[in-house]
Design an enzyme around this catalytic site. Structure first.
Site, mmCIF file in Angstrom:
data_model
loop_
_atom_site.group_PDB
_atom_site.id
_atom_site.type_symbol
_atom_site.label_atom_id
_atom_site.label_comp_id
_atom_site.label_asym_id
_atom_site.label_seq_id
_atom_site.Cartn_x
_atom_site.Cartn_y
_atom_site.Cartn_z
ATOM 1 N N MET A 1 0.895 -1.214 0.068
ATOM 2 C CA MET A 1 0.057 0.185 -0.136
ATOM 3 C C MET A 1 0.924 1.088 -0.149
ATOM 4 O O MET A 1 1.394 1.558 1.118
ATOM 5 C CB MET A 1 -0.819 -0.160 1.116
ATOM 6 N N PRO A 2 1.222 1.752 -1.317
ATOM 7 C CA PRO A 2 2.029 2.887 -1.259
ATOM 8 C C PRO A 2 1.340 4.095 -0.487
ATOM 9 O O PRO A 2 0.220 4.333 -0.964
ATOM 10 C CB PRO A 2 2.422 2.884 -2.402
ATOM 11 N N TYR A 3 2.059 5.178 -0.186
ATOM 12 C CA TYR A 3 1.816 6.353 0.098
ATOM 13 C C TYR A 3 2.510 7.433 -0.286
ATOM 14 O O TYR A 3 3.827 7.362 -0.051
ATOM 15 C CB TYR A 3 1.574 6.476 1.828
ATOM 16 N N PHE A 41 -2.068 5.625 -2.412
ATOM 17 C CA PHE A 41 -2.436 6.967 -1.840
ATOM 18 C C PHE A 41 -1.754 7.878 -2.332
ATOM 19 O O PHE A 41 -0.462 7.933 -2.087
ATOM 20 C CB PHE A 41 -2.610 6.781 -0.300
#
Length: 68
Positions: A1-3, A41
């Site tokens: 889940m990259p931010y 995100f």
């Protein structure tokens, strides 16, 4: 889940430009890291030029000096 957090000065970045930044950043993470765009995100923060400094001056001061 990259931010991904993108910070720009608050000098008139349009909603369309922000949309392009979000889309382009997401596409890059999909292409390079094979990330799922549904869990990627991207946050864009607009920083007042008084709160962004370079060298010994704020960006506001640098802009004023450049316009003299």
């Amino acid at each position: 889940m990259p931010y991904v957090n993108i910070k720009v000065t608050d000098e008139g970045v349009t909603s369309e430009q922000k949309r392009q930044l979000i889309k382009g950043t997401t596409e890059l993470l999909v292409k390079v890291l094979n990330k799922d765009p549904k869990t990627t995100f991207v946050v864009i923060e607009e920083v007042n030029t008084d709160n962004w400094g370079l060298g010994y001056q704020s960006v506001s001061e640098l802009r004023k000096a450049a316009n003299r």
